[in-house]
Design a protein around this motif. Structure first.
Motif, PDB file in Angstrom:
ATOM      1  N   GLY A  21       0.800  -1.213   0.000  1.00 16.10           N
ATOM      2  CA  GLY A  21       0.000   0.000   0.000  1.00 16.10           C
ATOM      3  C   GLY A  21       0.829   1.256   0.000  1.00 16.10           C
ATOM      4  N   GLY A  22       2.172   1.110   0.016  1.00 14.99           N
ATOM      5  CA  GLY A  22       3.021   2.283   0.081  1.00 14.99           C
ATOM      6  C   GLY A  22       3.071   3.046  -1.223  1.00 14.99           C
ATOM      7  N   GLY A  23       2.579   2.439  -2.272  1.00 11.43           N
ATOM      8  CA  GLY A  23       2.639   3.112  -3.555  1.00 11.43           C
ATOM      9  C   GLY A  23       1.415   3.948  -3.846  1.00 11.43           C
ATOM     10  N   GLY A  24       0.449   4.010  -2.899  1.00 14.21           N
ATOM     11  CA  GLY A  24      -0.763   4.777  -3.126  1.00 14.21           C
ATOM     12  C   GLY A  24      -1.423   5.114  -1.820  1.00 14.21           C
ATOM     13  N   ALA A  25      -2.640   5.589  -1.902  1.00 13.90           N
ATOM     14  CA  ALA A  25      -3.375   5.980  -0.704  1.00 13.90           C
ATOM     15  C   ALA A  25      -3.722   4.755   0.134  1.00 13.90           C
ATOM     16  N   SER A  26      -3.757   4.947   1.451  1.00 11.30           N
ATOM     17  CA  SER A  26      -4.119   3.865   2.366  1.00 11.30           C
ATOM     18  C   SER A  26      -5.624   3.624   2.327  1.00 11.30           C
ATOM     19  N   GLN A  27      -6.047   2.521   2.954  1.00 13.65           N
ATOM     20  CA  GLN A  27      -7.478   2.217   3.020  1.00 13.65           C
ATOM     21  C   GLN A  27      -8.230   3.306   3.774  1.00 13.65           C
ATOM     22  N   GLY A  42     -30.404  13.885  28.198  1.00 16.06           N
ATOM     23  CA  GLY A  42     -30.816  15.272  28.066  1.00 16.06           C
ATOM     24  C   GLY A  42     -29.696  16.196  27.640  1.00 16.06           C
ATOM     25  N   TYR A  43     -28.893  15.754  26.656  1.00 12.44           N
ATOM     26  CA  TYR A  43     -27.678  16.500  26.318  1.00 12.44           C
ATOM     27  C   TYR A  43     -27.291  16.226  24.870  1.00 12.44           C
ATOM     28  N   GLU A  44     -26.615  17.201  24.251  1.00 17.52           N
ATOM     29  CA  GLU A  44     -26.075  17.005  22.911  1.00 17.52           C
ATOM     30  C   GLU A  44     -24.664  16.437  23.037  1.00 17.52           C
ATOM     31  N   ASN A  45     -24.559  15.130  22.907  1.00 19.12           N
ATOM     32  CA  ASN A  45     -23.300  14.422  23.095  1.00 19.12           C
ATOM     33  C   ASN A  45     -22.444  14.485  21.835  1.00 19.12           C
ATOM     34  N   GLN A  46     -21.171  14.776  22.027  1.00 23.91           N
ATOM     35  CA  GLN A  46     -20.224  14.768  20.915  1.00 23.91           C
ATOM     36  C   GLN A  46     -19.460  13.442  20.937  1.00 23.91           C
ATOM     37  N   VAL A  47     -19.608  12.690  19.860  1.00 24.99           N
ATOM     38  CA  VAL A  47     -19.012  11.355  19.778  1.00 24.99           C
ATOM     39  C   VAL A  47     -17.986  11.337  18.654  1.00 24.99           C
ATOM     40  N   SER A  48     -16.788  10.902  18.959  1.00 27.46           N
ATOM     41  CA  SER A  48     -15.753  10.743  17.932  1.00 27.46           C
ATOM     42  C   SER A  48     -15.535   9.260  17.668  1.00 27.46           C
ATOM     43  N   LEU A  49     -15.361   8.919  16.398  1.00 30.27           N
ATOM     44  CA  LEU A  49     -15.133   7.540  15.975  1.00 30.27           C
ATOM     45  C   LEU A  49     -13.751   7.428  15.344  1.00 30.27           C
ATOM     46  N   THR A  50     -13.030   6.381  15.696  1.00 25.96           N
ATOM     47  CA  THR A  50     -11.771   6.053  15.038  1.00 25.96           C
ATOM     48  C   THR A  50     -11.945   4.703  14.358  1.00 25.96           C
ATOM     49  N   LEU A  51     -11.920   4.712  13.034  1.00 23.72           N
ATOM     50  CA  LEU A  51     -12.074   3.491  12.249  1.00 23.72           C
ATOM     51  C   LEU A  51     -10.685   2.970  11.888  1.00 23.72           C
ATOM     52  N   SER A  52     -10.378   1.755  12.285  1.00 20.71           N
ATOM     53  CA  SER A  52      -9.085   1.146  11.966  1.00 20.71           C
ATOM     54  C   SER A  52      -9.281   0.108  10.866  1.00 20.71           C
ATOM     55  N   PHE A  53      -8.388   0.155   9.865  1.00 27.31           N
ATOM     56  CA  PHE A  53      -8.516  -0.709   8.697  1.00 27.31           C
ATOM     57  C   PHE A  53      -7.492  -1.842   8.732  1.00 27.31           C
ATOM     58  N   ASN A  54      -7.664  -2.770   7.816  1.00 26.29           N
ATOM     59  CA  ASN A  54      -6.792  -3.946   7.777  1.00 26.29           C
ATOM     60  C   ASN A  54      -5.340  -3.601   7.478  1.00 26.29           C
ATOM     61  N   ASP A  55      -5.096  -2.463   6.821  1.00 26.54           N
ATOM     62  CA  ASP A  55      -3.716  -2.071   6.528  1.00 26.54           C
ATOM     63  C   ASP A  55      -3.138  -1.184   7.633  1.00 26.54           C
ATOM     64  N   HIS A  56      -3.850  -1.118   8.779  1.00 31.03           N
ATOM     65  CA  HIS A  56      -3.428  -0.364   9.968  1.00 31.03           C
ATOM     66  C   HIS A  56      -3.590   1.148   9.813  1.00 31.03           C
ATOM     67  N   SER A  57      -4.208   1.583   8.753  1.00 35.93           N
ATOM     68  CA  SER A  57      -4.525   3.003   8.617  1.00 35.93           C
ATOM     69  C   SER A  57      -5.832   3.293   9.354  1.00 35.93           C
TER      70      SER A  57
END
Length: 503
Positions: free
Chosen positions: A25-31, A112-127
């Motif tokens: 995957g080093g020759g292009g964009a990661s997943q 009773g609140y506007e919760n801010q949720v962050s997601l971290t998606l990890s892919f098979n190529d570790h990106s």
């Protein structure tokens, strides 16, 4: 010629490494960089503390795991809720709706609140890929008028000593277990139970025993519920604790043995699915010991009466034994396999000490130590001490005229060093809150990482209030929350790692 060969080798090496880079995957964009996954929507769960995020994109197929984090409210000291799901776990639980869609359960939200949720998606190529979502939740009202408006007697401050926990759960007499953060905010509650006194957190779910039957219910944090029953030959209903065992969970069941009610006098080890591993009839165990050592057990072991009142137990792997708390009598250790009594620690002014066979197994408590009196919540600390909540309440069900022991005006947390070779015990430390709180029944104290502690005074202030107290490693008070107490409605509480939960 040599120059041509050198340049040829260099060219071949460059081609080789270029091929390897492309393959990796080093020759292009990661997943992660190429991902088309987006948040497509959300839906509410069974309570305001649970929601579901819908993710959409063909790149879902390349995911390895998903982590979500909920931003704390301004001024919060508690660490954020942080949970990691491997993709295989979400698939196993039916959240892979199609090839290009995925549902992510999010729990630990503020109501009773506007919760801010962050997601971290990890892919098979570790990106990775970062996403965010805003989840607005409904208000929550505790119909029992209890957990949603605590009195903050001592607020946790950034300048306080460190705690090894940021969340705890209360085993409640009115609801499922309730998760609360160390700022006093409710962060989770389920539906489907009005009594979770007999419960524990195991395998990232709450396991709750029914006080009217042998039904065992599993409450997942996403709100799903599954029920089974224990196939015990003698047990009829759960009571008191569910504790860690050798292979599974130690539960306490009322039952019927040889046609006579066995009231709070047995321990059963089960798997989290309810399969019975081993059972101990404490009436038989104690009677056998007393007979083998020359005593008539009939005056002490009294089937049909609450003579033992088992309220907690824990497994000790150091010598393959069980430590059990008899509220009426003492703390007792017996061999896991044989049931042979190893030692007894308790108030020697009580009735049990009048029997030579029991007295022979009594540990000698060093001068100045406070013996366990009406204790609850036995466990073993990280440095090998016996930890318990020392209620200080005398025996309640001894024969007429028999000594019922000491009756204190305060409760404490006691930690003991046991030396079996010399049959001695030393109270290493004690926390008694300046002897200002008396919680005569129920209650608990458990260790968290960093030698910090959570204490539950379940029935303080003449059984009208509960006090949930966090202690740092110097046993200084970091927070102190007060709740209403309908006798033992906040029966017991323990830390829970909602800030670092992994499936």
């Amino acid at each position: 010629m040599r120059t041509l060969i050198v340049w040829g080798v260099r060219w071949l090496l460059l081609v080789f490494f270029a091929v390897q880079l492309v393959a990796c995957g080093g020759g292009g964009a990661s997943q992660g960089e190429k991902s088309d996954i987006r948040v497509a929507g959300s839906s509410a769960g069974v309570t305001p503390f649970i929601s579901f995020l819908q993710l959409q994109g063909v790149s879902v197929d390349q995911l390895a795991s998903i982590r979500f984090e909920i931003s704390p409210k301004p001024g919060s000291i508690s660490k954020p809720v942080n949970v990691n799901y491997p993709l295989i776990e979400l698939v196993r639980r039916g959240y892979r709706a199609s090839a290009d869609s995925l549902v992510v359960p999010v729990f630990g939200l503020y109501a009773g609140y506007e919760n801010q949720v962050s997601l971290t998606l990890s892919f098979n190529d570790h990106s990775t890929q970062a996403l965010s979502a805003s989840l607005v939740t409904a208000d929550y009202t505790d119909t029992a008028g209890n957990h949603d408006h605590p009195v903050i007697r001592k607020k946790r401050m950034a300048t306080d000593g460190a705690l090894g926990f940021d969340y705890f759960f209360i085993r409640s007499g009115t609801t499922t277990p309730v998760i609360i953060d160390t700022d006093g905010e409710i962060r989770w509650i389920g539906v489907g139970s009005t009594n979770s006194l007999s419960s524990t957190f195991s395998g990232n779910a709450f396991i709750v025993g029914d006080p009217a039957s042998t039904k065992l219910t599993r409450f997942e944090l996403d709100g799903t519920v599954a029920t089974t029953s224990i196939a015990s030959a003698t047990g009829t209903a759960f009571h008191h604790n569910i504790d860690p065992g050798k292979q599974g969970l130690l539960v306490t069941l009322d039952g019927v043995i040889d046609g006579v009610k066995a009231i709070e006098s047995s321990i059963t080890e089960i798997t989290p699915e309810g399969v019975v591993i081993k059972e101990w009839d404490l009436a038989e165990l104690m009677a056998r010991h007393m007979r083998n050592h020359g005593d008539d057990p009939s005056a002490f072991v009294r089937p049909g009466v609450d003579w033992f009142h088992i309220n907690a137990a824990t497994y000790d792997p150091r010598d393959d034994s069980i430590i059990a708390s008899s509220r009426e009598n003492f703390v007792i250790k017996f061999d896991y396999a044989s049931g042979d009594v190893i030692w007894i620690l308790g108030d020697t002014t009580k009735y049990w000490y009048s029997f030579p066979s029991l007295r022979a197994k009594a540990l000698q408590l060093e001068s100045g130590g406070l013996a366990p009196i009406g204790q609850h919540a036995v466990s073993i600390t990280s440095d090998g001490l016996l930890l318990l909540f020392n209620n200080g309440f005398k025996s309640n069900n001894q024969p007429a005229g028999a000594p019922s022991g000491q009756d204190l005006a305060y409760s404490a947390v006691s930690a003991y060093m046991i030396t079996p070779a010399t049959m001695s015990a030393r109270e290493v430390w004690r926390f008694d809150y300046d002897q200002t709180i008396y919680s005569k029944i129920c209650s608990s104290a458990y260790e968290a990482p960093g030698k910090t502690f959570l204490v539950d005074y379940a029935v303080a202030d003449n059984m009208t209030k509960s006090r949930l107290v966090g202690l740092d490693s110097s046993r200084k008070v970091v927070f102190d929350f007060e709740y209403l107490a309908f006798p033992c409605s906040n029966w017991n509480a323990a830390p829970i790692a909602l800030d670092r939960l992994s499936y």
